[in-house]
Design an enzyme around this catalytic site. Sequence first.
Site, PDB file in Angstrom:
ATOM      1  CE  LYS A 191      -3.546  -2.747   0.750  1.00  0.00           C
ATOM      2  NZ  LYS A 191      -4.769  -2.973   0.048  1.00  0.00           N
TER       3      LYS A 191
HETATM    4  C1  LIG Z   1      -5.779  -3.876   0.847  1.00  0.00           C
HETATM    5  C2  LIG Z   1      -7.181  -3.467   0.950  1.00  0.00           C
HETATM    6  C3  LIG Z   1      -7.985  -3.827   2.053  1.00  0.00           C
HETATM    7  C4  LIG Z   1      -7.549  -4.807   3.103  1.00  0.00           C
HETATM    8  O1  LIG Z   1      -6.364  -4.526   3.763  1.00  0.00           O
HETATM    9  P1  LIG Z   1      -5.527  -5.712   4.455  1.00  0.00           P
HETATM   10  O2  LIG Z   1      -4.554  -4.976   5.315  1.00  0.00           O
HETATM   11  O3  LIG Z   1      -4.890  -6.507   3.386  1.00  0.00           O
HETATM   12  O4  LIG Z   1      -6.477  -6.516   5.275  1.00  0.00           O
HETATM   13  C5  LIG Z   1      -9.269  -3.327   2.111  1.00  0.00           C
HETATM   14  N1  LIG Z   1      -9.761  -2.530   1.151  1.00  0.00           N
HETATM   15  C6  LIG Z   1      -9.036  -2.180   0.076  1.00  0.00           C
HETATM   16  C7  LIG Z   1      -9.640  -1.276  -0.938  1.00  0.00           C
HETATM   17  C8  LIG Z   1      -7.727  -2.643  -0.073  1.00  0.00           C
HETATM   18  O5  LIG Z   1      -7.021  -2.295  -1.157  1.00  0.00           O
END
Ligand SMILES: *Cc1c(COP(=O)(O)O)cnc(C)c1O
Length: 354
Positions: A191
């Site tokens: 991210k």
């Molecule tokens: C990555 C993501 C999540 C979930 O995050 P995690 O830390 O992997 O549980 C939720 N919503 C969106 C839009 C994402 O890209």
Amino acid sequence: MQFIDLAAQYQHLKEKIDARIQAVLDHGHYIMGPEVQELEQKLSEYVGVKYTVSCANGTDALTLALMVLDVKEGDAVFCPTFTFFATAETIAFEGATPVFVDSDEDTFNICPADLEKRIEATLAEGKLKPKAIIAVDLFGLPANYPALREIADKYDLKIIEDAAQGFGGEINGRRAGSFGDIATTSFFPAKPLGCYGDGGALFTNNDEYAELLKSYRVHGKGKDKYDNVRIGMNSRLDTIQAAVLLEKLAAFPQELINRNEAAEKYTAELRGMYKTPVVPEGYVSSWAQYTLTAADRDAEMAKYKARGIPTMVYYGTCMHQQTAFKALGYQEGDFPTAEKLARSVFSLPMHGYL
Ligand SMILES: *Cc1c(COP(=O)(O)O)cnc(C)c1O
């Protein structure tokens, strides 16, 4: 070449990150250590909210937000069909019903006009109680919160902002994470702001929500974790991850500039060859992904592959097309724009050290 080059980032920040991790090893407070509090405070300052509550991952953050809003069986929660699975999964996990919404073709985000139609249809059907909207800041671009807030107010719905990809984005100087009644983010390594494992956080200005979140993340604690006043979960951010994030957050503003410069270069070179990403006036994207659309996506991706440039498809399957949501009874053609996007999008390498 890497799609997201975490090694390049680590080489850049190595001394600082290593020292931060060593400090945790030295003091030994691995759970809820001082770095967690320091990070929560710095995140609140960056995002521009009163409270940050860190947690174990972005999916838990969404679940915690839904728990705080008391979302349960019989409730409808509206979310885009073109998103990552966790957005819709957590709604169903709480026993509520996800009601999917089509996307805006230019921004890839939830379409306010279609949202209003789906709310009206849900009310007309009378089976579910509309409770909340989960808007997603897809690929780093904040959703259209000015329009969404008007709709939320009109129908008395809460907004959860899923800023897992949106951290660092802005609308008219206001930062992503500050638009929802509650916002969530993820620190999954890929991210825009990522740690070295799983991590997540919630943002809110609401005193009551913040208190509830702090209780829910530690087994529904009352005065301490052995005084349990509600059913919660175990969802904390490890101190070592908070330590890593403190250094990555310090480097984040410059990385965000670098990502935006890379995106501008891409757009300058590729405009005319593809439909390039649209950033509306007043908006800033954190470029979680740089996403193009092409009629023959596979042929385009093959050209990049031949030159050693990795590409990815986010996302090739909408929520209403997922096997896990078959029982909701949606049909092909129910979300024409999102379905078209799922057939035509592909993303190019993007990170702060491109
Ligand atoms: C990555 C993501 C999540 C979930 O995050 P995690 O830390 O992997 O549980 C939720 N919503 C969106 C839009 C994402 O890209």
